[in-house]
Each structure stands twice: as C-alpha cells, then as structure tokens.
Design a protein around this motif. Structure first.
Motif, PDB file in Angstrom:
ATOM      1  N   UNK A   9       0.826  -1.197   0.000  1.00  0.00           N
ATOM      2  CA  UNK A   9       0.000   0.000   0.000  1.00  0.00           C
ATOM      3  C   UNK A   9       0.859   1.246   0.000  1.00  0.00           C
ATOM      4  N   UNK A  10       2.101   1.115   0.527  1.00  0.00           N
ATOM      5  CA  UNK A  10       3.001   2.242   0.557  1.00  0.00           C
ATOM      6  C   UNK A  10       3.533   2.553  -0.832  1.00  0.00           C
ATOM      7  N   UNK A  11       3.459   1.519  -1.755  1.00  0.00           N
ATOM      8  CA  UNK A  11       4.003   1.691  -3.106  1.00  0.00           C
ATOM      9  C   UNK A  11       3.013   2.454  -3.968  1.00  0.00           C
ATOM     10  N   UNK A  12       3.490   3.387  -4.756  1.00  0.00           N
ATOM     11  CA  UNK A  12       2.579   4.110  -5.672  1.00  0.00           C
ATOM     12  C   UNK A  12       1.970   3.153  -6.688  1.00  0.00           C
ATOM     13  N   UNK A  18       3.834  -1.121 -13.130  1.00  0.00           N
ATOM     14  CA  UNK A  18       5.051  -1.340 -13.924  1.00  0.00           C
ATOM     15  C   UNK A  18       5.716  -2.662 -13.523  1.00  0.00           C
ATOM     16  N   UNK A  19       5.751  -2.902 -12.207  1.00  0.00           N
ATOM     17  CA  UNK A  19       6.369  -4.134 -11.691  1.00  0.00           C
ATOM     18  C   UNK A  19       5.617  -5.355 -12.223  1.00  0.00           C
ATOM     19  N   UNK A  25       6.011  -9.866 -18.563  1.00  0.00           N
ATOM     20  CA  UNK A  25       6.909  -9.972 -19.715  1.00  0.00           C
ATOM     21  C   UNK A  25       7.935 -11.075 -19.497  1.00  0.00           C
ATOM     22  N   UNK A  26       8.418 -11.144 -18.234  1.00  0.00           N
ATOM     23  CA  UNK A  26       9.405 -12.171 -17.933  1.00  0.00           C
ATOM     24  C   UNK A  26       8.781 -13.562 -18.084  1.00  0.00           C
TER      25      UNK A  26
END
Length: 172
Positions: A9-12, A18-19, A25-26
């Motif tokens: 939750x702290x991550x934008x 993007x992650x 993709x990987x």
DNA sequence: TAGGCCATCTGGTCCT
DNA sequence: AGGACCAGATGGCCTA
C-alpha cells in the motif's frame, strides 16, 4: 489488515503496475523459450524419425534388383516396385508348387526371411496373398499395372516351367 | 524455367 | 506431460 498489504500500500500504484508488467513480460519470455526448446527437441526427433524411415527404405532398395545396378529408385518407386516384386516372388512359388511338388524337407519354407529383419514379423505383416500397398492395384491376384508402378516383374516370370503367355495358366 | 524429388520445419492429434 | 506419428508448407537441388 495483512502486513503485505500494508507494505504494498506504501508503493505508488503506477510503480505497482510497472512491476506487474515486467513480471508478465518475464513469464511470457520464459514461456516462449520453453515452447521454443520443446519445438527444437521435437524437430530433432522428427528429423531422426525420418532418417530411420529413409534407412529402412534404403534397406528395402538394397534387396530389390534394379537395372542398371546404380539406378536409385525414388521412394514411391521403391514401394511400388517392392509391391510388385513380392507379388512376383509369391507367384513364382505358387507356380513352382503347381509344377513340381517340393520334397518334404522344403514344405513350409515358402519365403526366406528378408535380410536383417525378423522372419516372423515379416511374414505376419506382409502377406503376399493380400497385398494392399499400391493404391491403384487391381486386386490380390494381380500386380499394379505397369503404368502405375515402376516395374512389373510378372512378365519376367512368364514362360516359367513352360507357361503360356497368360499368367496363372495351368502348368500342363 | 517448370516440374519432380527431397529434407526440414511446424502444428495438430493420438498414445503411453 | 512428453513422445510418436502425420500431413501441409517451404525452400533447395536437379533435370528435361
């Protein structure tokens, strides 16, 4: 509330997307290389299989008489010729039995095993009395026509033990 | 140059 | 799931 949710939750949200995109993709790249390596392996097996098939065809060629000797029959010619050749040989045996009854020691030894192959399987899988390989063959009692097949050895057998021109005619 | 033959790749299906 | 088998596509080589 779970600790994990608290930390993410702290991550934008944009960074999270993007992650996730990079992870996908990987995964796709991994899947692609996996598929690719399976394909390459399958190709290898297929190549091998065809090589074995060709080797068997070469073996078949080697036991068929060709004129002149260095003539290499094509695949289809080899199969058709073999069909006719087997028919002619079995016809020869049949006529020979009609002409002179073999001594007891020779009874039951109608067909010699083909070189390099199992006699039992050869006899069971390629019965000359019921040929069916040549698509245009007119039936078990006659080989395919010379138009369809590379060689009609039956003609060479005419005259065997004083036969008249027509094949299958009685010996006496 | 067209046509025949061949080897190889490929995707689908069946079998173990 | 992985291997065997099959048929279609493609491209190379050779010959008339």
């Amino acid at each position: 509330m779970p600790a994990d949710a608290a930390s993410s939750g702290a991550e934008p949200p944009r960074e999270r997307r993007r992650r996730r995109g990079r992870a996908r993709a990987r995964t796709e790249a991994l899947l692609h290389t996996l598929k690719r390596s399976r394909r390459v392996k399958a190709n290898d097996r297929e190549r091998n299989r065809m090589h074995h098939l060709n080797a068997a065809l070469d073996e078949l060629r080697s036991v068929l008489p060709t004129f002149p000797d260095d003539t290499k029959l094509t695949k289809i010619e080899t199969l058709r010729f073999a069909y006719n050749y087997i028919w002619a040989l079995s016809e020869t045996l049949r006529l020979a039995e009609q002409c002179l009854p073999p001594p007891p020691a020779f009874r039951g030894a109608a067909a010699p095993p083909s070189p390099g192959s199992d006699a039992g399987s050869w006899l069971s899988s390629a019965s000359p009395s019921a040929p069916s390989l040549c698509a245009s063959a007119s039936g078990p009692s006659s080989p395919a026509t010379s138009e369809d097949c590379a060689y009609a050895p039956a003609d060479a057998l005419r005259g065997f033990c004083g036969l008249p021109a027509a094949p299958g005619a009685p010996c006496r």
